[in-house]
Design a protein around this motif. Structure first.
Motif, mmCIF file in Angstrom:
data_model
loop_
_atom_site.group_PDB
_atom_site.id
_atom_site.type_symbol
_atom_site.label_atom_id
_atom_site.label_comp_id
_atom_site.label_asym_id
_atom_site.label_seq_id
_atom_site.Cartn_x
_atom_site.Cartn_y
_atom_site.Cartn_z
ATOM 1 N N MET A 154 -5.653 7.986 -9.719
ATOM 2 C CA MET A 154 -5.963 8.267 -8.335
ATOM 3 C C MET A 154 -7.331 7.733 -7.936
ATOM 4 O O MET A 154 -7.554 7.410 -6.799
ATOM 5 C CB MET A 154 -5.905 9.769 -8.066
ATOM 6 N N ALA A 155 -8.252 7.645 -8.857
ATOM 7 C CA ALA A 155 -9.587 7.153 -8.521
ATOM 8 C C ALA A 155 -9.522 5.727 -7.988
ATOM 9 O O ALA A 155 -10.254 5.361 -7.093
ATOM 10 C CB ALA A 155 -10.503 7.233 -9.737
ATOM 11 N N GLU A 156 -8.635 4.893 -8.559
ATOM 12 C CA GLU A 156 -8.518 3.518 -8.095
ATOM 13 C C GLU A 156 -8.050 3.469 -6.650
ATOM 14 O O GLU A 156 -8.528 2.670 -5.865
ATOM 15 C CB GLU A 156 -7.547 2.726 -8.979
ATOM 16 N N THR A 157 -7.089 4.314 -6.291
ATOM 17 C CA THR A 157 -6.592 4.333 -4.926
ATOM 18 C C THR A 157 -7.730 4.654 -3.965
ATOM 19 O O THR A 157 -7.887 4.004 -2.939
ATOM 20 C CB THR A 157 -5.449 5.358 -4.774
ATOM 21 N N ASN A 158 -8.553 5.648 -4.306
ATOM 22 C CA ASN A 158 -9.679 6.003 -3.463
ATOM 23 C C ASN A 158 -10.643 4.824 -3.343
ATOM 24 O O ASN A 158 -11.116 4.515 -2.259
ATOM 25 C CB ASN A 158 -10.392 7.238 -4.018
ATOM 26 N N THR A 159 -10.918 4.145 -4.452
ATOM 27 C CA THR A 159 -11.797 2.979 -4.429
ATOM 28 C C THR A 159 -11.188 1.891 -3.554
ATOM 29 O O THR A 159 -11.891 1.275 -2.744
ATOM 30 C CB THR A 159 -12.026 2.446 -5.857
ATOM 31 N N ASP A 160 -9.897 1.643 -3.688
ATOM 32 C CA ASP A 160 -9.226 0.650 -2.848
ATOM 33 C C ASP A 160 -9.377 1.006 -1.369
ATOM 34 O O ASP A 160 -9.641 0.132 -0.539
ATOM 35 C CB ASP A 160 -7.744 0.545 -3.202
ATOM 36 N N GLU A 161 -9.226 2.271 -1.045
ATOM 37 C CA GLU A 161 -9.349 2.705 0.347
ATOM 38 C C GLU A 161 -10.757 2.476 0.873
ATOM 39 O O GLU A 161 -10.939 2.075 2.019
ATOM 40 C CB GLU A 161 -8.954 4.177 0.482
ATOM 41 N N VAL A 162 -11.762 2.727 0.034
ATOM 42 C CA VAL A 162 -13.157 2.509 0.424
ATOM 43 C C VAL A 162 -13.403 1.025 0.671
ATOM 44 O O VAL A 162 -14.037 0.643 1.660
ATOM 45 C CB VAL A 162 -14.121 3.069 -0.647
ATOM 46 N N VAL A 163 -12.887 0.168 -0.214
ATOM 47 C CA VAL A 163 -13.054 -1.276 -0.039
ATOM 48 C C VAL A 163 -12.344 -1.749 1.225
ATOM 49 O O VAL A 163 -12.902 -2.527 2.009
ATOM 50 C CB VAL A 163 -12.557 -2.045 -1.286
ATOM 51 N N VAL A 164 -11.132 -1.289 1.463
ATOM 52 C CA VAL A 164 -10.403 -1.674 2.681
ATOM 53 C C VAL A 164 -11.175 -1.218 3.919
ATOM 54 O O VAL A 164 -11.290 -1.981 4.894
ATOM 55 C CB VAL A 164 -8.961 -1.109 2.667
ATOM 56 N N ALA A 165 -11.736 -0.027 3.901
ATOM 57 C CA ALA A 165 -12.535 0.452 5.037
ATOM 58 C C ALA A 165 -13.753 -0.447 5.253
ATOM 59 O O ALA A 165 -14.085 -0.797 6.398
ATOM 60 C CB ALA A 165 -12.959 1.896 4.822
ATOM 61 N N PHE A 166 -14.430 -0.839 4.160
ATOM 62 C CA PHE A 166 -15.563 -1.743 4.291
ATOM 63 C C PHE A 166 -15.125 -3.073 4.903
ATOM 64 O O PHE A 166 -15.786 -3.600 5.799
ATOM 65 C CB PHE A 166 -16.238 -1.996 2.937
ATOM 66 N N LEU A 167 -14.012 -3.623 4.412
ATOM 67 C CA LEU A 167 -13.546 -4.923 4.911
ATOM 68 C C LEU A 167 -13.140 -4.850 6.386
ATOM 69 O O LEU A 167 -13.399 -5.781 7.148
ATOM 70 C CB LEU A 167 -12.403 -5.437 4.046
ATOM 71 N N LYS A 168 -12.538 -3.754 6.800
ATOM 72 C CA LYS A 168 -12.211 -3.591 8.221
ATOM 73 C C LYS A 168 -13.495 -3.579 9.052
ATOM 74 O O LYS A 168 -13.569 -4.184 10.122
ATOM 75 C CB LYS A 168 -11.398 -2.314 8.441
ATOM 76 N N HIS A 169 -14.522 -2.890 8.544
ATOM 77 C CA HIS A 169 -15.816 -2.870 9.226
ATOM 78 C C HIS A 169 -16.423 -4.278 9.257
ATOM 79 O O HIS A 169 -16.954 -4.713 10.290
ATOM 80 C CB HIS A 169 -16.763 -1.899 8.521
ATOM 81 N N TYR A 170 -16.340 -4.991 8.145
ATOM 82 C CA TYR A 170 -16.869 -6.352 8.036
ATOM 83 C C TYR A 170 -16.248 -7.257 9.098
ATOM 84 O O TYR A 170 -16.955 -7.920 9.865
ATOM 85 C CB TYR A 170 -16.581 -6.889 6.634
ATOM 86 N N TYR A 171 -14.913 -7.279 9.158
ATOM 87 C CA TYR A 171 -14.233 -8.166 10.119
ATOM 88 C C TYR A 171 -14.424 -7.701 11.559
ATOM 89 O O TYR A 171 -14.532 -8.515 12.472
ATOM 90 C CB TYR A 171 -12.759 -8.317 9.768
ATOM 91 N N SER A 172 -14.483 -6.411 11.792
ATOM 92 C CA SER A 172 -14.756 -5.900 13.138
ATOM 93 C C SER A 172 -16.149 -6.331 13.591
ATOM 94 O O SER A 172 -16.335 -6.731 14.750
ATOM 95 C CB SER A 172 -14.643 -4.378 13.147
ATOM 96 N N THR A 173 -17.120 -6.268 12.683
ATOM 97 C CA THR A 173 -18.475 -6.715 13.004
ATOM 98 C C THR A 173 -18.476 -8.206 13.312
ATOM 99 O O THR A 173 -19.079 -8.651 14.295
ATOM 100 C CB THR A 173 -19.442 -6.389 11.848
ATOM 101 N N PHE A 174 -17.783 -8.995 12.510
ATOM 102 C CA PHE A 174 -17.686 -10.436 12.759
ATOM 103 C C PHE A 174 -17.089 -10.703 14.138
ATOM 104 O O PHE A 174 -17.578 -11.546 14.890
ATOM 105 C CB PHE A 174 -16.832 -11.103 11.681
ATOM 106 N N CYS A 202 -8.160 -5.548 -5.081
ATOM 107 C CA CYS A 202 -9.527 -5.367 -5.576
ATOM 108 C C CYS A 202 -9.524 -4.813 -6.987
ATOM 109 O O CYS A 202 -8.561 -4.188 -7.437
ATOM 110 C CB CYS A 202 -10.336 -4.509 -4.634
ATOM 111 N N GLN A 203 -10.628 -5.122 -7.671
ATOM 112 C CA GLN A 203 -10.840 -4.693 -9.054
ATOM 113 C C GLN A 203 -12.311 -4.351 -9.229
ATOM 114 O O GLN A 203 -13.167 -4.948 -8.566
ATOM 115 C CB GLN A 203 -10.502 -5.813 -10.034
ATOM 116 N N PRO A 204 -12.617 -3.438 -10.160
ATOM 117 C CA PRO A 204 -14.023 -3.198 -10.487
ATOM 118 C C PRO A 204 -14.635 -4.489 -11.026
ATOM 119 O O PRO A 204 -13.976 -5.238 -11.751
ATOM 120 C CB PRO A 204 -13.958 -2.137 -11.587
ATOM 121 N N TYR A 205 -15.888 -4.764 -10.649
ATOM 122 C CA TYR A 205 -16.525 -6.002 -11.068
ATOM 123 C C TYR A 205 -18.036 -5.875 -10.915
ATOM 124 O O TYR A 205 -18.507 -5.314 -9.932
ATOM 125 C CB TYR A 205 -16.020 -7.168 -10.212
#
Length: 125
Positions: free
Chosen positions: A1-21, A72-75
């Protein structure tokens, strides 16, 4: 479940990134740091000011990103993420949206991420 939460956080960041662009191009400066690097259609830009100048010089005054997929993957450092995005870029006046692929190396900072590395290519097929 931790990965799903991390994926959701990354998707939220990317939505913010593209909205800002799409709506606040000067605001892109908050998403990069001096050690960041961006490769845009084969051209490399190193450092915050060079990346911001590149974004501000793009001939796309109005556009809208639609994300199709995010993998996404941890990196990198603890909490860092590697994200691969595909999607479309809709530009008024163009008959068909542009398909694109983008890779991000995201570094955690406080409660969000900044972009250490990004590579973007349009998929012209």
């Amino acid at each position: 479940m931790a990965e799903t939460n991390t994926d959701e956080v990354v998707v939220a960041f990317l939505k913010h990134y593209y909205s800002t662009f799409d709506t606040n191009r000067p605001g892109m400066a908050q998403l990069y740091r001096e050690n960041s690097m961006m490769t845009f259609e084969g051209q490399k830009f190193k450092g915050l000011q060079n990346i911001v100048n590149m974004f501000n010089s793009l001939p796309l005054p109005v556009c809208h990103h639609d994300i199709s997929t995010v993998d996404c993957q941890p990196y990198g450092p603890p909490g860092g993420m590697l994200a691969f995005v595909t999607g479309t870029l809709n530009v008024p006046g163009q008959e068909h949206p542009l398909k694109y692929s983008e890779i991000f190396n995201l570094i955690p900072i406080q409660d969000t991420f900044y972009v250490l590395n990004a590579i973007l290519r349009s998929n012209k097929a």
